[in-house]
Design a protein around this motif. Structure first.
Motif, PDB file in Angstrom:
ATOM      1  N   TRP A  27     -10.715   9.727  30.239  1.00  0.00           N
ATOM      2  CA  TRP A  27     -12.453  10.476  30.341  1.00  0.00           C
ATOM      3  C   TRP A  27     -13.729   9.223  30.008  1.00  0.00           C
ATOM      4  CZ3 TRP A  27     -13.532  14.391  32.340  1.00  0.00           C
ATOM      5  CH2 TRP A  27     -11.397  15.100  33.219  1.00  0.00           C
ATOM      6  N   ASN A  32     -17.919  11.167  37.256  1.00  0.00           N
ATOM      7  CA  ASN A  32     -17.473  11.751  39.062  1.00  0.00           C
ATOM      8  C   ASN A  32     -19.232  12.277  39.298  1.00  0.00           C
ATOM      9  OD1 ASN A  32     -15.111  10.623  39.194  1.00  0.00           O
ATOM     10  ND2 ASN A  32     -13.928  12.994  38.450  1.00  0.00           N
ATOM     11  N   VAL A  34     -19.714  14.471  40.892  1.00  0.00           N
ATOM     12  CA  VAL A  34     -19.276  16.312  40.721  1.00  0.00           C
ATOM     13  C   VAL A  34     -19.715  16.511  39.416  1.00  0.00           C
ATOM     14  CG1 VAL A  34     -16.658  16.327  40.533  1.00  0.00           C
ATOM     15  CG2 VAL A  34     -17.601  17.893  41.769  1.00  0.00           C
ATOM     16  N   ASN A  35     -19.708  15.652  38.642  1.00  0.00           N
ATOM     17  CA  ASN A  35     -19.555  16.557  36.992  1.00  0.00           C
ATOM     18  C   ASN A  35     -21.216  15.725  36.366  1.00  0.00           C
ATOM     19  OD1 ASN A  35     -16.999  17.453  36.941  1.00  0.00           O
ATOM     20  ND2 ASN A  35     -16.405  15.223  36.879  1.00  0.00           N
ATOM     21  N   HIS A  47     -17.078  20.912  32.542  1.00  0.00           N
ATOM     22  CA  HIS A  47     -15.775  19.607  33.453  1.00  0.00           C
ATOM     23  C   HIS A  47     -14.685  21.165  33.396  1.00  0.00           C
ATOM     24  CE1 HIS A  47     -16.905  15.985  32.424  1.00  0.00           C
ATOM     25  NE2 HIS A  47     -17.085  16.062  31.889  1.00  0.00           N
ATOM     26  N   HIS A  48     -14.863  21.744  34.755  1.00  0.00           N
ATOM     27  CA  HIS A  48     -14.500  23.043  34.810  1.00  0.00           C
ATOM     28  C   HIS A  48     -14.595  23.266  35.881  1.00  0.00           C
ATOM     29  CE1 HIS A  48     -17.600  25.080  33.708  1.00  0.00           C
ATOM     30  NE2 HIS A  48     -17.550  24.913  32.541  1.00  0.00           N
ATOM     31  N   TYR A  49     -14.063  24.005  37.416  1.00  0.00           N
ATOM     32  CA  TYR A  49     -14.454  24.815  38.555  1.00  0.00           C
ATOM     33  C   TYR A  49     -15.111  25.830  38.195  1.00  0.00           C
ATOM     34  CZ  TYR A  49     -10.190  21.365  38.256  1.00  0.00           C
ATOM     35  OH  TYR A  49      -9.281  19.935  37.726  1.00  0.00           O
ATOM     36  N   GLU A 171      -9.926  25.150  30.194  1.00  0.00           N
ATOM     37  CA  GLU A 171      -9.265  23.985  31.209  1.00  0.00           C
ATOM     38  C   GLU A 171      -9.466  22.416  30.661  1.00  0.00           C
ATOM     39  OE1 GLU A 171     -11.116  23.450  35.025  1.00  0.00           O
ATOM     40  OE2 GLU A 171     -11.752  25.157  35.675  1.00  0.00           O
ATOM     41  N   MET A 174      -3.620  21.655  29.462  1.00  0.00           N
ATOM     42  CA  MET A 174      -3.069  20.767  30.387  1.00  0.00           C
ATOM     43  C   MET A 174      -2.790  19.487  29.634  1.00  0.00           C
ATOM     44  SD  MET A 174      -5.942  21.806  31.605  1.00  0.00           S
ATOM     45  CE  MET A 174      -5.439  23.294  33.226  1.00  0.00           C
ATOM     46  N   TYR A 175      -3.509  19.553  28.246  1.00  0.00           N
ATOM     47  CA  TYR A 175      -3.201  17.906  28.364  1.00  0.00           C
ATOM     48  C   TYR A 175      -2.481  18.075  27.233  1.00  0.00           C
ATOM     49  CZ  TYR A 175      -6.742  16.025  31.331  1.00  0.00           C
ATOM     50  OH  TYR A 175      -7.372  15.934  32.642  1.00  0.00           O
ATOM     51  N   GLY A 200      -5.369  26.575  34.882  1.00  0.00           N
ATOM     52  CA  GLY A 200      -4.561  26.231  35.988  1.00  0.00           C
ATOM     53  C   GLY A 200      -3.419  26.274  35.435  1.00  0.00           C
ATOM     54  N   ILE A 216      -2.021  17.196  41.378  1.00  0.00           N
ATOM     55  CA  ILE A 216      -3.059  17.719  40.275  1.00  0.00           C
ATOM     56  C   ILE A 216      -2.693  17.328  38.720  1.00  0.00           C
ATOM     57  CG2 ILE A 216      -4.370  19.493  39.071  1.00  0.00           C
ATOM     58  CD1 ILE A 216      -3.476  21.279  41.426  1.00  0.00           C
ATOM     59  N   TYR A 220      -4.978  14.191  37.339  1.00  0.00           N
ATOM     60  CA  TYR A 220      -5.784  13.910  35.520  1.00  0.00           C
ATOM     61  C   TYR A 220      -4.638  13.617  34.838  1.00  0.00           C
ATOM     62  CZ  TYR A 220      -9.239  17.285  38.381  1.00  0.00           C
ATOM     63  OH  TYR A 220      -9.788  17.325  38.918  1.00  0.00           O
ATOM     64  N   ILE A 224       0.630  20.363  34.246  1.00  0.00           N
ATOM     65  CA  ILE A 224      -0.145  21.833  33.839  1.00  0.00           C
ATOM     66  C   ILE A 224       1.709  22.526  33.201  1.00  0.00           C
ATOM     67  CG2 ILE A 224      -0.627  23.770  35.862  1.00  0.00           C
ATOM     68  CD1 ILE A 224      -1.607  21.688  37.513  1.00  0.00           C
ATOM     69  N   ARG A 258     -17.000  22.519  48.498  1.00  0.00           N
ATOM     70  CA  ARG A 258     -16.639  21.526  47.286  1.00  0.00           C
ATOM     71  C   ARG A 258     -16.168  20.605  48.589  1.00  0.00           C
ATOM     72  NH1 ARG A 258     -14.069  19.235  41.389  1.00  0.00           N
ATOM     73  NH2 ARG A 258     -13.195  17.385  41.953  1.00  0.00           N
ATOM     74  N   PHE A 281       0.315  28.049  42.529  1.00  0.00           N
ATOM     75  CA  PHE A 281      -0.632  27.785  41.449  1.00  0.00           C
ATOM     76  C   PHE A 281      -1.789  28.779  41.627  1.00  0.00           C
ATOM     77  CE2 PHE A 281      -4.618  24.731  40.613  1.00  0.00           C
ATOM     78  CZ  PHE A 281      -3.664  24.637  39.425  1.00  0.00           C
TER      79      PHE A 281
HETATM   80  C1  GPP Z   1     -11.962  20.141  35.103  1.00  0.00           C
HETATM   81  O1  GPP Z   1     -12.234  18.728  35.033  1.00  0.00           O
HETATM   82  C2  GPP Z   1     -10.630  20.259  34.902  1.00  0.00           C
HETATM   83  C3  GPP Z   1      -9.260  19.255  34.271  1.00  0.00           C
HETATM   84  C4  GPP Z   1      -9.799  17.758  34.727  1.00  0.00           C
HETATM   85  C5  GPP Z   1      -8.267  19.263  33.706  1.00  0.00           C
HETATM   86  C6  GPP Z   1      -7.542  20.005  34.642  1.00  0.00           C
HETATM   87  C7  GPP Z   1      -7.820  21.403  35.537  1.00  0.00           C
HETATM   88  C8  GPP Z   1      -6.860  22.298  35.955  1.00  0.00           C
HETATM   89  C9  GPP Z   1      -7.259  22.987  36.557  1.00  0.00           C
HETATM   90  C10 GPP Z   1      -5.582  21.744  36.662  1.00  0.00           C
HETATM   91  P1  GPP Z   1     -13.371  18.018  35.720  1.00  0.00           P
HETATM   92  O2  GPP Z   1     -14.471  18.829  36.462  1.00  0.00           O
HETATM   93  O3  GPP Z   1     -14.055  17.057  34.794  1.00  0.00           O
HETATM   94  O4  GPP Z   1     -12.544  17.436  36.867  1.00  0.00           O
HETATM   95  P2  GPP Z   1     -13.364  16.737  38.386  1.00  0.00           P
HETATM   96  O5  GPP Z   1     -14.101  15.246  37.933  1.00  0.00           O
HETATM   97  O6  GPP Z   1     -12.317  16.774  39.270  1.00  0.00           O
HETATM   98  O7  GPP Z   1     -15.091  18.342  38.099  1.00  0.00           O
END
Ligand code: GPP
Ligand code: MG
Length: 291
Positions: A27, A32, A34-35, A47-49, A171, A174-175, A200, A216, A220, A224, A258, A281
């Motif tokens: 981290w 990324n 995407v973030n 930092h999630h979907y 999210e 899972m760590y 997840g 997955i 990361y 999970i 995405r 999942f």
């Molecule tokens: C998204 O973070 C979430 C995680 C990394 C944890 C794993 C989640 C699960 C549901 C299994 P992010 O927004 O930093 O990821 P990304 O870079 O893929 O967008």
């Protein structure tokens, strides 16, 4: 490293495991698009979907720059909807209330909760870089008196017992080991406080972790948990589920969009879609009361 004096012997206790150090490395290095490109739109860094129906007409935009901008904006809208959905389950919070954001990343979730309820928030992340970034954002917004981020371990926060009206993991479960995590939430939450997670999890009905779930995990560096583990660990730690919702169908449009965003893909998109579609999942929201 800290030193503990137990009677006559001194033992060295690592402040974090080697695994946690590797997760922090990930981290601290993560940048990324995407973030970051999504966050830059309105300085809400998630930092999630995402959840909800996607406006796929953004893909039809002919101008390449505009297409890129519209796709980025649509993914951000879906991620923001997810953060608002989680926040809407935190209970009737007031500006005097304090909330705990476990695994806060670059800080978006705490800002969403603060803007919605006016509450105080303490976010915790194992990444010094994320905590620093999130605090800079809070200063920039002028909310740093109420929204604070700490470079700490969510399993052992050192924050005050019983001081929190609500807490969550978006999210980030899972760590960590769930029993250790829920023990810390139960300690921090006051009686009647609300805990929420969106996560997840792998589906016990499928059997064990599928190939996609394992991919997955490798992507990361996480582990999970099965759905069942959440309820067992909550029951052992004074957390009683009040609402459980399967958000799998609601998150699929986000992943379908995405995977088409060639300027943002990280390579894990089809694995998520396969994992959701083959039933191994699930994307789950659990809200629980601290009794
Ligand atoms: C998204 O973070 C979430 C995680 C990394 C944890 C794993 C989640 C699960 C549901 C299994 P992010 O927004 O930093 O990821 P990304 O870079 O893929 O967008
Ligand atoms: Mg992301």
């Amino acid at each position: 490293m800290t030193t503990s004096h137990t009677g006559t012997t001194s033992v060295s206790i690592p402040t974090q495991t080697t695994y946690q150090a590797r997760v922090a490395d990930y981290w601290n290095a993560e940048e990324n698009p995407v973030n970051l490109e999504l966050g830059q739109i309105d300085d809400l860094y998630h930092h999630h979907y995402g959840i909800g129906e996607a406006d796929r007409s953004v893909l039809e935009e002919q101008d390449p720059d505009l297409r890129r901008e519209r796709v980025t904006g649509e993914l951000h809208r879906l991620e923001h909807a997810q953060a608002e959905y989680l926040a809407s389950h935190l209970g009737g919070l007031t500006p005097d209330d304090r909330v705990f954001d476990a695994g806060c990343g670059r800080g978006g979730g705490s800002v969403v909760a603060h803007l919605r309820y006016g509450c105080h928030s303490d976010g915790v992340t194992i990444s010094a870089k994320q905590a620093g970034f999130a605090n800079e954002q809070a200063v920039k917004r002028g909310i740093d008196a109420k929204v604070r981020y700490h470079h700490r371990n969510m399993l052992d926060t050192g924050l005050a017992s019983g001081a929190y009206a609500a807490s969550w993991n978006n999210e980030s479960t899972m760590y960590v080991e769930l029993d250790l995590l829920f023990a810390e939430h139960a300690r921090l939450l006051r009686r009647g406080g609300r805990y929420v997670t969106i996560t997840g999890c792998y589906n016990d009905s499928y059997g064990q972790a599928s190939r996609e779930v394992s991919l997955i995990n490798a992507h990361y560096i996480c582990d999970i948990h099965p759905r069942s583990a959440y309820f067992r660990a909550m029951a052992r730690n004074r957390l009683v589920p009040v609402h459980v919702e399967d958000l799998t169908a609601a998150t699929i449009p986000y992943w379908e969009l995405r995977r088409e965003a060639e300027h943002l893909v990280t390579g894990i998109e089809d694995t998520f879609l396969d994992a959701y579609r083959n039933g191994s999942f699930q994307y789950l929201l659990i809200a629980a009361d601290r009794v």
